[in-house]
Every structure is written in C-alpha cells, then in structure tokens.
Design a protein around this motif. Structure first.
Motif, PDB file in Angstrom:
ATOM      1  N   ALA A  93       2.984  -8.060  -5.961  1.00 57.97           N
ATOM      2  CA  ALA A  93       2.529  -8.574  -4.669  1.00 57.97           C
ATOM      3  C   ALA A  93       1.794  -7.438  -3.968  1.00 57.97           C
ATOM      4  CB  ALA A  93       3.721  -9.022  -3.844  1.00 57.97           C
ATOM      5  N   SER A 122      -0.207  -5.905  -0.398  1.00 64.07           N
ATOM      6  CA  SER A 122      -0.231  -6.036   1.055  1.00 64.07           C
ATOM      7  C   SER A 122      -0.924  -4.813   1.634  1.00 64.07           C
ATOM      8  CB  SER A 122       1.193  -6.140   1.602  1.00 64.07           C
ATOM      9  OG  SER A 122       1.868  -4.925   1.398  1.00 64.07           O
ATOM     10  N   THR A 150      -5.203  -1.169   2.684  1.00 68.18           N
ATOM     11  CA  THR A 150      -5.856  -0.385   1.639  1.00 68.18           C
ATOM     12  C   THR A 150      -5.258  -0.702   0.280  1.00 68.18           C
ATOM     13  OG1 THR A 150      -6.200   1.413   3.208  1.00 68.18           O
ATOM     14  CG2 THR A 150      -6.438   1.942   0.877  1.00 68.18           C
ATOM     15  N   PHE A 194      -5.623   0.246  -3.975  1.00 67.13           N
ATOM     16  CA  PHE A 194      -6.081   1.342  -4.822  1.00 67.13           C
ATOM     17  C   PHE A 194      -6.511   0.781  -6.164  1.00 67.13           C
ATOM     18  CE2 PHE A 194      -3.634   3.394  -1.599  1.00 67.13           C
ATOM     19  CZ  PHE A 194      -4.343   4.553  -1.341  1.00 67.13           C
ATOM     20  N   ARG A 251      -0.509   8.711  -8.995  1.00 66.61           N
ATOM     21  CA  ARG A 251      -1.960   8.572  -9.013  1.00 66.61           C
ATOM     22  C   ARG A 251      -2.443   7.897  -7.728  1.00 66.61           C
ATOM     23  NH1 ARG A 251      -5.121   8.797 -13.201  1.00 66.61           N
ATOM     24  NH2 ARG A 251      -3.607   7.990 -14.675  1.00 66.61           N
ATOM     25  N   GLU A 252      -1.865   6.737  -7.412  1.00 68.09           N
ATOM     26  CA  GLU A 252      -2.273   6.033  -6.201  1.00 68.09           C
ATOM     27  C   GLU A 252      -1.948   6.860  -4.965  1.00 68.09           C
ATOM     28  OE1 GLU A 252      -1.013   2.146  -5.282  1.00 68.09           O
ATOM     29  OE2 GLU A 252      -2.032   1.218  -6.952  1.00 68.09           O
ATOM     30  N   SER A 253      -2.706   6.611  -3.914  1.00 68.86           N
ATOM     31  CA  SER A 253      -2.531   7.269  -2.614  1.00 68.86           C
ATOM     32  C   SER A 253      -2.990   8.714  -2.654  1.00 68.86           C
ATOM     33  CB  SER A 253      -1.081   7.184  -2.128  1.00 68.86           C
ATOM     34  OG  SER A 253      -0.557   5.898  -2.320  1.00 68.86           O
ATOM     35  N   ARG A 254      -3.760   9.060  -3.623  1.00 68.50           N
ATOM     36  CA  ARG A 254      -4.428  10.360  -3.713  1.00 68.50           C
ATOM     37  C   ARG A 254      -3.494  11.560  -3.579  1.00 68.50           C
ATOM     38  NH1 ARG A 254      -9.779  10.736  -3.550  1.00 68.50           N
ATOM     39  NH2 ARG A 254     -11.045   8.915  -3.144  1.00 68.50           N
ATOM     40  N   LYS A 260      -8.872  13.593  -7.995  1.00 64.49           N
ATOM     41  CA  LYS A 260      -9.121  12.789  -9.192  1.00 64.49           C
ATOM     42  C   LYS A 260      -9.932  13.573 -10.225  1.00 64.49           C
ATOM     43  CE  LYS A 260     -11.576   8.655 -10.654  1.00 64.49           C
ATOM     44  NZ  LYS A 260     -12.507   7.608 -10.214  1.00 64.49           N
ATOM     45  N   GLU A 270       2.986   3.418 -15.718  1.00 60.56           N
ATOM     46  CA  GLU A 270       2.106   4.563 -15.504  1.00 60.56           C
ATOM     47  C   GLU A 270       2.514   5.448 -14.333  1.00 60.56           C
ATOM     48  OE1 GLU A 270      -0.973   4.269 -13.128  1.00 60.56           O
ATOM     49  OE2 GLU A 270      -2.333   5.702 -14.073  1.00 60.56           O
ATOM     50  N   PRO A 328      -0.955   5.214   2.428  1.00 61.01           N
ATOM     51  CA  PRO A 328      -0.602   3.817   2.185  1.00 61.01           C
ATOM     52  C   PRO A 328      -0.467   3.524   0.702  1.00 61.01           C
ATOM     53  CG  PRO A 328      -2.953   4.009   2.484  1.00 61.01           C
ATOM     54  CD  PRO A 328      -2.391   5.388   2.651  1.00 61.01           C
ATOM     55  N   SER A 343      -0.821  -0.003  -2.260  1.00 58.57           N
ATOM     56  CA  SER A 343      -1.356  -1.354  -2.453  1.00 58.57           C
ATOM     57  C   SER A 343      -0.270  -2.419  -2.376  1.00 58.57           C
ATOM     58  CB  SER A 343      -2.019  -1.477  -3.824  1.00 58.57           C
ATOM     59  OG  SER A 343      -3.042  -0.539  -3.997  1.00 58.57           O
ATOM     60  N   LEU A 344       0.939  -2.013  -2.566  1.00 63.73           N
ATOM     61  CA  LEU A 344       2.014  -2.969  -2.777  1.00 63.73           C
ATOM     62  C   LEU A 344       2.864  -3.108  -1.512  1.00 63.73           C
ATOM     63  CD1 LEU A 344       2.952  -1.561  -6.280  1.00 63.73           C
ATOM     64  CD2 LEU A 344       1.209  -3.242  -5.709  1.00 63.73           C
ATOM     65  N   GLU A 345       3.836  -3.944  -1.579  1.00 64.12           N
ATOM     66  CA  GLU A 345       4.672  -4.160  -0.397  1.00 64.12           C
ATOM     67  C   GLU A 345       5.856  -3.203  -0.410  1.00 64.12           C
ATOM     68  OE1 GLU A 345       5.483  -8.297  -1.009  1.00 64.12           O
ATOM     69  OE2 GLU A 345       3.885  -8.909   0.329  1.00 64.12           O
TER      70      GLU A 345
END
Lengths: 251, 285
Positions: A30, A32, A35, A37, B56-59, B63, B92, B252, B254-256
């Motif tokens: 899911a 939200s 932003t 990535f 990896r995500e959220s820098r 990169k 990952e 931040p 991408s996920l909840e």
C-alpha cells in the motif's frame, strides 16, 4: 499498444514493444504520502496521475533476450549440488549478470478500479513484462522502470503484464536461486550435500546452543510457553496457513 | 538432555559472533532510510555483529557515482573483516547496502535463510565471499549464540523452504532474532519483517521473567500481518514504561510506514521513536 496496460495473455496479436523482461514479484505494498520513490531510489512527485493510485507491485527483472542468450552457458543444477557445482554456478551468475542491467519495474494502480480480468499476482511468482518505455501512462496504471545499480534515471513506461511460459519460469527459478550457497557445515563436502537429514530431526522444544567451544542440541523443559510455541510451530509447518499477500486485478 | 551433534559443531562455533564477547549491552538501529540495519553491541558499545544491511529509499546515501555511494555506506555502516551479518530475509531493503566490491560483500560472513530470490538478490548473494544458509533440519529450531557471561543472541528460521511451492512470502519464512540479558532476563525483539506472533521462540518470553527492553517494530511498523495475536503478545508488557519501540523507516517513504497507533495500543507507556528523528537509536538493556 493495447488500451489496457495490464492484460492476460493476448495471443498472436501481441503488440510490438521495446523490451521484454521476465520479472519476479518482490513486493505488493500500500502506498501513501506525497513522495514516492522509484526503483533506483529517486523521489517521484505524487502528482497526476499518481495521486489516485494506492498500490504498488515491484518486480525485479532480467532482460529476456539477455537471459535466453546466457542460459546456454549456465549449468542447471538440482537441489543438492556438489561444491564444484555451487562454485560454477556462482561464477556463472557473476559472469553473465554481475555487470548486466537488472531492471526493477514498479506498477502503481488503484485497488478495486482496475479493468483487467482475473489476474492473480503472488509474491515470488514470475511474470513476463512487455515494456514500452517512454509511453504515456494511463489514468489508472503508472509504470516506472529503473536500474538501481545503474547510472540512468527512472523512466515512465507502459506495460503488458503476462503469464510466463513454464519452461522459462523453471530455468529462471533454477538460475536465480540460492543454489550456489551452501548450508552451514556443508561447504567442505566434495561429494555434495549429505542426505537431507544427516541426524535425527531435533525434538520439539529443542534449541541449538552455541557457545565459545561447542554447539549442542538441548531440550528445554516443556513449559506452558513452549507448548504454545509448539502449537505455533505446527501451524507454520503447513504453508497454506501462512498468511500471504494477494492482489486480484479484475478487468 | 544433550545429544551429540558432530556434523554441525565446528562450523556453528566458527559462526558464533559472541564467542569472544564478554557480554551484550543492546542494539543500535542505524538510519538507512526505508530498510533495516541493526548493530549488536557488546558491553563496551562496540558492534559485534549486524542484522541486515539495507537502505536505498529516502536517500540515505548518494546514488552515484557507485564509488561515492560505497564510501558513504562504509562510513556509516562499517564492517570489519570476518564480521557476521545475519540476514532476516531477501527483501532488497534488508541487504541492498552490500553493494559490489563493498567490505560487506567481500569481508563479512553472512548467515541467511534459504528462500526464493529475485535476480538482483541472487546476484548480490553471489558477490558475497562467505555466505551460508540455515540447514534444512534446523529450520524452525531456535538457535542460541552465547556470550561468555551467558547473554544470548537467538535466531530462528520461521518456516521451511518449500522448493516445490513457487509462491512464498519471504517476510514470514525468514529469520527472526532476539537478545536476552542473562542476569536480568531483559529481552530485545528483532523480528525483521515477520509478525511478532509468528516467531515461535518469542513464546518463551513473558512479562514476569523477561522485562521487555525494546523492539524494532516488525516490517518498519507496517500493518501487514499485524493482528490480534500480535497485539495480545505485546500487551503483556503494556504497563511497562521502560520499553523502547524503534521504527526503522524512511522519512518520507512511499509506504504507509509506520503505524505507530498499533504499537501505542499495545504498549501505551512505551517510548516510540523513528530512526529518521535522530541517529543512532539505541535500545539498551
């Protein structure tokens, strides 16, 4: 390109696409927040058409053409490989794919809105992804392609998500596996791994205790807590009882 | 009851990260964006082993170029020669900082679950100079690595690898961990992405004998797999104000993630912290 970006097998009318990937479904999440990535970790502004979308499928892929070209040079091995086979497999993986692009494809869509007919995606399953990079997304599916290990940027694409041929999945599962990794204690055996159960299976409630000098199986006195543990363990033995994520996309 | 187990003794002893460690003091949860990277700390606060090596995500790191990314990772997540890195599972965000030519790939000793793997995970595992899987006959068995004073690192593969079953949720078939301080019975739970109620050896912990020092929230605080039994399990420590819950997630992301409300309901007096708020986050005994 077909009107629907997600379709089951479409037969001989398969459209011309720029790239065919074989993809392993890594995650279903899911989404939200403002932003997102992309596959390479770069932020992706959550503007139109991403605003309405609430789910992400993430596929780890290999270029189908590259894999077909390489497979003749990779030895297929069984469940109990010898040490030499493991070493060869490791070398094969690094030679054929160590420097190759291994794209990641993210598919964003909206739960309950999708038009695709019954199409089930389960974690760790393989799919065929026909990717048209640079094509404009539709209003209910956005596809982002990137290579986390590469220098390029993530790109928007359109996609046909298709079932994969059995022969292809069989080879993909064989090659992209942990067959080259030995179990603890088995790496020095030149004749292959010993039988699956080289000693009696540990009794319920047993633990392997490892200290500075020894590793020994011990059975801890059965307690109420351990009885509960046994109940949980027996539940885990049945794979059907393990909760799994499943997304059903309807057309 | 003790049974002789000559087949595995030598290698398991060699793999024990605590064989020369006097005792344990807790864990440090490093900020790696969306993912996990946890250090097991000895009584001097030094890292003696790692659990997961993601990010990896959220820098969390640059990169590119690759050399710069690798240098940043190795500065923030240093790996000494022969250091043990115990992997929870092959998603990952739990291994991806082990980039090509990194010390983690070339110098560490990895223990991992046998699972289905993606192309990139399979290639990453091939880059690891020393990596081993839990043997089939020990899947489901709780493994206990002991420091000299009896403090323990527990490890357990949650389910068998089914080579004939093509779909697998690696979150619930991987390895889950915990730390126990011998003198106090205090425990720290490190479930990876597995739901707490599906870790069999956690059932041996109870609030009477095992004060909960803290935990790293399952699956970065995700709602996935969370249920009544997860809440029920944690609630036994609900009155304890000394519990720390760390959410290892990007800010931040991408996920909840995270769903702090789930943990607040089970542990109303606990301190809830996110790795992004300040670094490092330590859960101490």
């Amino acid at each position: 390109m077909s009107d629907s970006p997600l379709l089951p097998y479409v037969g001989p009318g398969f459209p011309i696409v720029q790239r065919v990937l074989w993809g392993y479904l890594e995650s279903v999440d899911a989404i939200s927040g403002d932003t997102l990535f992309g596959p390479s970790g770069d932020p992706l502004a959550r503007t139109e058409p991403l605003i309405e979308l609430d789910r992400r499928l993430r596929f780890s892929c290999v270029d189908a053409e590259k894999f077909v070209d390489a497979q003749g040079r990779i030895e297929l091995i069984g469940n109990r490989p010898t040490r030499a086979q493991r070493m060869r497999r490791k070398a094969d993986l690094l030679r054929e794919f160590g420097e190759a692009s291994l794209p990641v494809v993210d598919v964003y869509f909206r739960t309950g809105r999708h038009r695709s007919r019954l199409f089930r995606t389960r974690l760790s399953r393989w799919f065929r992804l026909a990717v048209d990079e640079g094509a404009a997304p539709t209003d209910d599916v956005v596809v982002v392609v990137g290579d986390p290990a590469g220098d390029g940027e993530d790109t928007i694409a359109r996609l046909e998500l298709l079932t994969i041929a059995g022969w292809a999945e069989e080879r993909l599962r064989n090659v992209f596996s942990l067959a080259h990794v030995a179990d603890v204690g088995r790496d020095d055996d030149p004749e292959g791994e010993p039988p699956i159960t080289p000693f009696d299976p540990p009794p319920k409630g047993s633990v392997l205790v490892v200290d500075a000098k020894s590793a020994r199986l011990e059975t801890i006195e059965q307690s109420q807590a351990l009885a509960a543990q046994d109940a949980w363990a027996s539940e885990l033995i049945s794979p059907r009882k393990v909760p799994r994520q499943r997304i059903v996309i309807r057309r | 009851m003790t049974q002789p187990t000559p087949v595995m003794s030598r290698d398991w002893v060699a793999l024990n990260p605590l064989s020369r460690v006097a005792g344990l003091s807790g864990v440090r949860v490093d900020y790696v964006g969306q993912g996990d990277a946890i250090s097991i700390l000895d009584s001097d606060g030094e890292t003696v082993a790692r659990i997961d090596y993601g990010g990896r995500e959220s820098r969390p790191f640059s990169k590119r170029p690759a050399a710069r990314r690798r240098a940043e990772i190795e500065m923030h997540l240093p790996v000494s020669a022969g250091q043990r890195i115990f992997l929870t599972h092959w998603d990952e965000d739990h291994w991806c900082s082990a980039v090509a030519s990194s010390r983690a790939s070339e110098r560490a000793r990895w223990l991992a679950p046998r699972q289905w793997t993606s192309p990139r995970a399979a290639v990453a595992s091939a880059r690891m100079t020393w990596v081993r899987c839990i043997p089939r006959e020990l899947e489901g068995v709780a493994l206990c690595f002991q420091a000299r004073n009896g403090d323990a690192l527990w490890c357990q593969k949650l389910d068998r690898f089914h080579a004939m079953v093509s779909d697998e949720d690696c979150n619930v078939t991987g390895l889950a961990y915990s730390l126990v301080q011998r003198d106090t019975g205090k425990v720290i739970l490190l479930p990876g992405d597995a739901p707490l109620h599906l870790v069999p050896h956690y059932a041996r912990y109870n609030s009477a004998d095992n004060p909960l020092a803290g935990l790293v929230a399952s699956h970065h605080g995700s709602r996935t797999h969370w249920g009544r039994r997860s809440k029920q399990f944690l609630s036994q420590w609900g009155a304890d104000p000394d519990v720390t819950v760390v959410f290892s997630c990007g800010d931040p992301n991408s996920l909840e993630h995270p769903h702090e409300d789930l943990y607040r309901a089970a542990l109303p007096r606990a301190q809830l912290v996110r790795t992004a708020e300040a670094i490092p986050r330590v859960i101490a005994f």
